[in-house]
Design a protein around this motif. Structure first.
Motif, short mmCIF file in Angstrom:
data_model
loop_
_atom_site.label_atom_id
_atom_site.label_comp_id
_atom_site.label_asym_id
_atom_site.label_seq_id
_atom_site.Cartn_x
_atom_site.Cartn_y
_atom_site.Cartn_z
N PRO A 1 0.58 8.78 -7.87
CA PRO A 1 0.29 7.83 -6.79
C PRO A 1 -1.16 7.97 -6.29
O PRO A 1 -1.82 8.97 -6.56
CB PRO A 1 1.28 8.22 -5.70
CG PRO A 1 1.69 9.62 -6.00
CD PRO A 1 1.60 9.77 -7.48
N LEU A 2 -1.62 6.95 -5.57
CA LEU A 2 -2.96 7.01 -5.01
C LEU A 2 -3.07 8.19 -4.05
O LEU A 2 -2.12 8.53 -3.34
CB LEU A 2 -3.28 5.72 -4.25
CG LEU A 2 -3.37 4.44 -5.08
CD1 LEU A 2 -3.74 3.26 -4.17
CD2 LEU A 2 -4.37 4.57 -6.22
N THR B 1 -5.71 1.84 -11.87
CA THR B 1 -5.39 0.85 -12.92
C THR B 1 -4.71 -0.38 -12.33
O THR B 1 -4.89 -1.48 -12.82
CB THR B 1 -4.50 1.47 -14.02
OG1 THR B 1 -3.33 2.03 -13.41
CG2 THR B 1 -5.22 2.55 -14.80
N GLY B 2 -3.94 -0.19 -11.27
CA GLY B 2 -3.28 -1.32 -10.61
C GLY B 2 -3.98 -1.77 -9.34
O GLY B 2 -3.50 -2.66 -8.64
N ASP C 1 -2.37 4.44 -19.05
CA ASP C 1 -2.11 4.07 -17.66
C ASP C 1 -1.68 5.29 -16.86
O ASP C 1 -0.86 6.08 -17.31
CB ASP C 1 -1.01 3.00 -17.61
CG ASP C 1 -0.99 2.28 -16.27
OD1 ASP C 1 -1.82 2.60 -15.40
OD2 ASP C 1 -0.14 1.39 -16.11
N ILE D 1 -5.01 5.91 0.38
CA ILE D 1 -3.94 5.17 1.08
C ILE D 1 -4.35 4.90 2.52
O ILE D 1 -4.21 3.78 3.03
CB ILE D 1 -2.62 5.97 1.02
CG1 ILE D 1 -2.08 6.04 -0.41
CG2 ILE D 1 -1.57 5.38 1.96
CD1 ILE D 1 -1.58 4.74 -0.99
N MET E 1 2.15 2.24 -3.26
CA MET E 1 1.16 2.91 -4.11
C MET E 1 1.00 4.40 -3.76
O MET E 1 0.30 5.12 -4.46
CB MET E 1 -0.20 2.21 -4.00
CG MET E 1 -0.19 0.76 -4.45
SD MET E 1 0.16 0.56 -6.23
CE MET E 1 -1.45 0.89 -6.94
N SER E 2 1.62 4.82 -2.68
CA SER E 2 1.45 6.21 -2.23
C SER E 2 2.54 7.12 -2.76
O SER E 2 2.57 8.32 -2.47
CB SER E 2 1.46 6.25 -0.70
OG SER E 2 2.77 6.00 -0.22
N ASN E 3 3.43 6.57 -3.56
CA ASN E 3 4.64 7.26 -3.95
C ASN E 3 4.84 7.11 -5.46
O ASN E 3 4.81 5.99 -5.97
CB ASN E 3 5.78 6.58 -3.18
CG ASN E 3 7.04 7.36 -3.24
OD1 ASN E 3 7.51 7.70 -4.32
ND2 ASN E 3 7.61 7.64 -2.06
N ALA E 4 5.06 8.22 -6.17
CA ALA E 4 5.16 8.14 -7.63
C ALA E 4 6.28 7.20 -8.08
O ALA E 4 6.15 6.53 -9.10
CB ALA E 4 5.36 9.53 -8.23
N VAL F 1 0.85 -1.19 0.00
CA VAL F 1 0.00 0.00 0.00
C VAL F 1 0.89 1.25 0.00
O VAL F 1 0.65 2.20 -0.75
CB VAL F 1 -0.96 0.00 1.21
CG1 VAL F 1 -1.65 1.36 1.36
CG2 VAL F 1 -2.01 -1.10 1.06
N ASP F 2 1.94 1.22 0.80
CA ASP F 2 2.87 2.35 0.82
C ASP F 2 3.52 2.56 -0.55
O ASP F 2 3.72 3.70 -0.98
CB ASP F 2 3.94 2.16 1.90
CG ASP F 2 3.38 2.41 3.30
OD1 ASP F 2 2.39 3.17 3.41
OD2 ASP F 2 3.91 1.85 4.27
N PHE G 1 4.85 3.62 -7.31
CA PHE G 1 3.45 3.39 -7.70
C PHE G 1 3.38 2.40 -8.87
O PHE G 1 4.22 2.40 -9.75
CB PHE G 1 2.82 4.73 -8.13
CG PHE G 1 1.43 4.60 -8.68
CD1 PHE G 1 0.34 4.43 -7.84
CD2 PHE G 1 1.21 4.64 -10.06
CE1 PHE G 1 -0.95 4.30 -8.35
CE2 PHE G 1 -0.08 4.51 -10.58
CZ PHE G 1 -1.15 4.35 -9.72
N LYS G 2 2.35 1.55 -8.86
CA LYS G 2 2.17 0.58 -9.94
C LYS G 2 0.80 0.76 -10.61
O LYS G 2 -0.22 0.78 -9.92
CB LYS G 2 2.25 -0.84 -9.39
CG LYS G 2 3.60 -1.22 -8.79
CD LYS G 2 4.63 -1.48 -9.87
CE LYS G 2 5.95 -1.97 -9.29
NZ LYS G 2 6.56 -1.02 -8.33
N GLY G 3 0.81 0.89 -11.92
CA GLY G 3 -0.43 0.95 -12.69
C GLY G 3 -0.82 -0.44 -13.14
O GLY G 3 -0.75 -1.39 -12.35
N TYR H 1 -1.84 -5.12 -7.70
CA TYR H 1 -0.44 -5.17 -7.29
C TYR H 1 -0.31 -5.54 -5.82
O TYR H 1 0.48 -6.42 -5.46
CB TYR H 1 0.23 -3.81 -7.56
CG TYR H 1 1.56 -3.65 -6.89
CD1 TYR H 1 2.69 -4.33 -7.36
CD2 TYR H 1 1.71 -2.82 -5.77
CE1 TYR H 1 3.92 -4.19 -6.73
CE2 TYR H 1 2.94 -2.68 -5.15
CZ TYR H 1 4.04 -3.37 -5.62
OH TYR H 1 5.24 -3.24 -5.00
N ILE H 2 -1.09 -4.89 -4.97
CA ILE H 2 -0.95 -5.14 -3.54
C ILE H 2 -1.30 -6.60 -3.21
O ILE H 2 -0.71 -7.20 -2.32
CB ILE H 2 -1.80 -4.17 -2.66
CG1 ILE H 2 -3.24 -4.08 -3.15
CG2 ILE H 2 -1.18 -2.79 -2.66
CD1 ILE H 2 -4.11 -3.14 -2.30
#
Lengths: 404, 404
Positions: B47-48, B255-256, B43, B53, A63-66, A60-61, A69-71, A292-293
């Motif tokens: 980030p989220l 997307t992810g 895509d 988050i 995903m909080s960071n460019a 989750v963390d 982050f995963k698309g 992803y998560i």
């Protein structure tokens, strides 16, 4: 004027577990004071293991960071997960399966429902009877199963392979040759297994007649006996005839997390066409990958800590299985399963119909189970209880059943 | 001998974005020193949002505790999410849609690929041309599209509704009557929209001829102009002819994460049979719900904080859209889209073929876009760039393109 898929209308009633859910809700509304214990739907109750929780938080963390982050995920799943699966579930057990033969998905229910899409409508399927209803239902929707006889509860164009007390719940090779054979071991709902020699017979048979085996190994983590195969790829020749479905739902408590995978060896072909390429195309066109998560959480299942914690979790449920098995025995029931599977399969008393026993148990013990007939015609007169409750609820449910 | 679904073999090439991925990978391997900027696949890169988050972490914690742990989700999605969607996306905009008409899923790609299953094989589909390839491809797999002409890149049994500069990228009512009409507004790939009066025409037409509209509104969050409808249910009569698909991918960067939903009003029927009941059966049989933690994250999208943060995120991408639009204009391209959608649609210079322009841009500017022809025959000679890159990459990509 648009027209609907008439095959959907052939399905009798609603999906088994939806029907159970509705019955239980109605009973609760009429009896709000009763404490119902569900040993019905095969849903887990223990929280996610600490190693998985930790990995989820980390993902989750990400995903909080460019930067992290995963698309969109890769079509077939993240390499990090596929490699881990190939190593731990296959190579470590002497099975020749590589990472690029693994397709990560959001669970075995979707995969077992969708896999039939890559086959022609002309194929004839064979199923264990009783078995997980999704195999037949998804083929009904696709128009492969012929006509349903409401009295015998049998589809005209399905080969049923009865698994009853008479044959120790192991299917025999069918007289009529099928094109697609669904096998599920450890079996849902009977909890029965086959040994390696028996499974080898199926692989040899499939290769001989040109059938494909769809092998559902969702419950392999519960195998406790030595000679029971965890994967069909333990058998010689399985790479040319077998697709394997796996799930994280039962070994890691992912029923609400959603993760599974399908294995299609590259040698599995119809003429020049590999089923691997067809399934890849299906995935690429109609699916966008598991989150992803969630895929990250999947890797925690294979970590040192994760393995140790999940071994305990499986042992917890298998202790419940023993409680249910022994409890039913002592109450005079004829019982099987529960040794290599979290399911206990019992014969209803006095040849009661499965749904009658469902009502009887719900009303008199406030315990929810699953009617055997919901899994196929040969399930009539049987009933399934699961080991997925809490220890306390399992003890209480058995006390109530013994007191009946 | 088992037989495969021959319809799969009719599909030309691989799924568009898989092909692009392979081309880019090959280029990278040959040019490891080049910094490629992708404005190709739609895509997201941001980030989220913090509110999402925070909710994700909370939901992960719920899964760590037996009291708050969640197993299988309800078939159609959690009530908490469906109610929130019904209120925010529909009731607040004057659309008469209730929570039990909403089916939560793992994304609009799956839904747009799977929705055709509830229809007979005999239906004839109509699609905007160009459009998101999943509509046609999933119907090819189901055997509804006839024969493919490799020269014209046209399927014999599909009604194409050209959307080109000549008609301002808005489809006209087809001459031949379709059974199923796929509409996508804001359109992927052209970025074009229709106004409410235009959409009402489609609803009236569908009701008149007995067609069903599958309305893909995945990009509605990017609408900036007043008279552009966010939902087809803003039109009178849509409840008897339209299914709507929505996604969290683009408005919330999922997307992810994977979350979407389908709306089927209960009045939408073929004779006595409601499409709602068919889709419910499909969901119940072949799908096991979106992950609990993801559905929880979905609610954060509608929180005060979430709404404010996502408004900023959309504005960030739309600033990119303006950069691309203005940059291309100043470089002499003929451009559209980018005002109500994160996609900018350009005509290739000197009537270059779309894939030639793809190669040209990749090789000379190291910028990845999407060839218009990948979205249908009328996309030939066009090219799509997305606004989903980072601001820095978008500026850099435009500088490179302007320098060509």
């Amino acid at each position: 004027m648009f027209k609907i898929n008439e095959n959907f209308l052939k399905l009798p009633g609603s999906y088994l577990f939806s029907t159970i859910g509705k019955k239980v809700t109605a009973f609760k509304e009429q009896n709000p004071e009763k404490k119902i214990i569900s040993l019905g739907i095969g849903d887990v109750t223990q929280p996610l293991a600490p190693a998985i929780i930790e990995t989820l938080h980390g993902a989750v963390d990400d995903m909080s960071n460019a930067e992290t982050f995963k698309g969109y995920a890769p079509d077939l799943g993240y390499e990090f997960l596929r490699t881990t699966i190939a190593q731990n579930d296959y190579k470590d057990h002497g099975c020749d399966i590589s990472a690029d033969e693994i397709f990560v998905s959001d669970g075995a229910k979707c995969d077992s429902g969708n896999i039939q899409e890559i086959f022609s409508q002309e194929n004839k399927i064979a199923v264990c009877d009783p078995v997980y209803p999704v195999y037949v239902d998804s083929n009904v929707m696709a128009g492969r199963t012929g006509i349903y006889d409401t009295k015998s509860e049998v589809w005209s164009n399905v080969i049923y392979m009865p698994c009853t007390a008479e044959n120790n719940f192991a299917p025999q090779l069918p007289k009529e040759t099928p094109d697609i054979i669904y096998l599920c071991f450890p079996n849902n709902p009977t909890g029965a297994t086959v040994n390696k020699a028996q499974l080898q017979e199926w692989v040899d048979y499939a290769n001989k007649v040109g059938a494909v085996i769809i092998y559902d190994a969702a419950y392999e983590a519960y195998i406790s006996e030595e000679d029971v195969p965890h994967s069909i790829y333990e058998c010689d020749g399985a790479r040319t005839c077998a697709i394997e479905l796996r799930s994280f739902s039962k070994n890691a408590g992912f029923t609400g997390v959603r993760l599974g995978f399908t294995v299609i060896p590259k040698e599995l072909k119809a003429g020049d066409v590999s089923l691997h390429s067809l399934w890849a195309r299906r995935h690429g066109t109609k699916y966008n990958g598991a989150p992803y998560i969630v895929q990250k959480a999947g890797t925690a299942v294979y970590s040192e800590a994760g393995k140790a914690q999940l071994k305990e979790q499986v042992a917890y449920y298998m202790n419940n299985a023993k409680l249910v098995y022994d409890g039913l025995k002592s109450a005079g029931y004829t019982v099987s399963g529960g040794v290599n599977a979290p399911y206990i399969w019992l014969q209803t008393p006095n040849k009661m119909k499965s749904w009658d026993f469902f009502d009887y148990l719900l009303e008199n013990a406030n315990v929810v189970g699953t009617p055997g007939s919901g899994f196929g015609p040969s399930g009539e007169g049987y009933f399934r209880l699961t080991a997925f409750g809490s220890y306390e609820n399992t003890v209480e449910a058995m006390n109530r059943i013994k007191a009946l």
